[in-house]
Design a protein around this motif. Structure first.
Motif, mmCIF file in Angstrom:
data_model
loop_
_atom_site.group_PDB
_atom_site.id
_atom_site.type_symbol
_atom_site.label_atom_id
_atom_site.label_comp_id
_atom_site.label_asym_id
_atom_site.label_seq_id
_atom_site.Cartn_x
_atom_site.Cartn_y
_atom_site.Cartn_z
ATOM 1 N N TYR A 226 -24.530 -4.851 73.021
ATOM 2 C CA TYR A 226 -24.422 -3.461 72.556
ATOM 3 C C TYR A 226 -25.681 -2.710 72.958
ATOM 4 N N THR A 227 -26.661 -2.597 72.079
ATOM 5 C CA THR A 227 -27.844 -1.775 72.354
ATOM 6 C C THR A 227 -28.839 -2.441 73.299
ATOM 7 N N GLY A 228 -28.825 -3.755 73.360
ATOM 8 C CA GLY A 228 -29.790 -4.495 74.172
ATOM 9 C C GLY A 228 -30.961 -5.007 73.358
ATOM 10 N N ARG A 229 -31.049 -4.617 72.098
ATOM 11 C CA ARG A 229 -32.192 -5.007 71.268
ATOM 12 C C ARG A 229 -32.194 -6.506 70.943
ATOM 13 N N THR A 230 -31.037 -7.089 70.703
ATOM 14 C CA THR A 230 -30.984 -8.530 70.456
ATOM 15 C C THR A 230 -31.386 -9.283 71.721
#
Length: 176
Positions: free
Chosen positions: A106-110
């Motif tokens: 999704y956001t790339g944060r993980t």
């Protein structure tokens, strides 16, 4: 290298997790370029995928599991969810080609958090990202080398992978 077109969300959106897994199996096979390549699954859906992929691909190297918990940018508000999602990498990371496996991007944060965690264990030769579903909405410049499907969901909807007792995968959708 996406095998599915972008799909607009409708209330009847149905993703066949088992069919997408078949596409992912073929996509990950193409990403393994050397015998020292290992799979590392992001806890929890990515870990399930990496375990099954390693078995179905007949890899001689054990797969690893990696947690984003210690490197999340929202760690202060989330805290530690559980101790059972600890990172386990049963191989040397230095100089290793790693295919990072996740269920939903999704956001790339993980992904950013698990790459930071991975580098705590050494410096890999390369890290390649493969995901079952790319839902767009990136907040960081992170793109998978392979995604079995691309979908578009409203920000208030979440999709997650579940694994049945028999090992088969399915998706769950929920509003957040």
């Amino acid at each position: 290298m996406t095998s599915q077109p972008t799909t607009a969300l409708q209330s009847s959106l149905h993703l066949d997790a088992e069919a997408l897994y078949g596409a992912m199996l073929q996509g990950v096979r193409r990403l393994i370029h050397s015998p020292d390549t290992v799979l590392v699954g992001v806890w929890s859906g990515g870990a399930w995928l990496a375990e099954r992929l390693a078995r179905d691909l007949g890899l001689s190297q054990p797969h690893g599991v990696i947690s984003s918990a210690l490197h999340r940018d929202d760690f202060g508000s989330r805290g530690m969810a559980s101790t059972k999602d600890a990172t386990h990498l049963p191989f040397e990371v230095d100089g290793r080609h790693i295919v990072l496996i996740d269920d939903v991007l999704y956001t790339g944060r993980t992904t950013r958090a698990v790459i930071n965690e991975l580098f705590d264990f050494g410096r890999p030769a390369s890290v390649t990202l493969a995901v079952l579903v790319d839902r767009g909405g990136r907040q960081l410049p992170i793109e998978p080398a392979f995604s079995a499907a691309r979908i578009t969901l409203p920000e208030d909807q979440r999709v997650s992978l579940a694994r049945a007792d028999d090992g088969r995968f399915q998706f769950h959708f929920e509003r957040v």
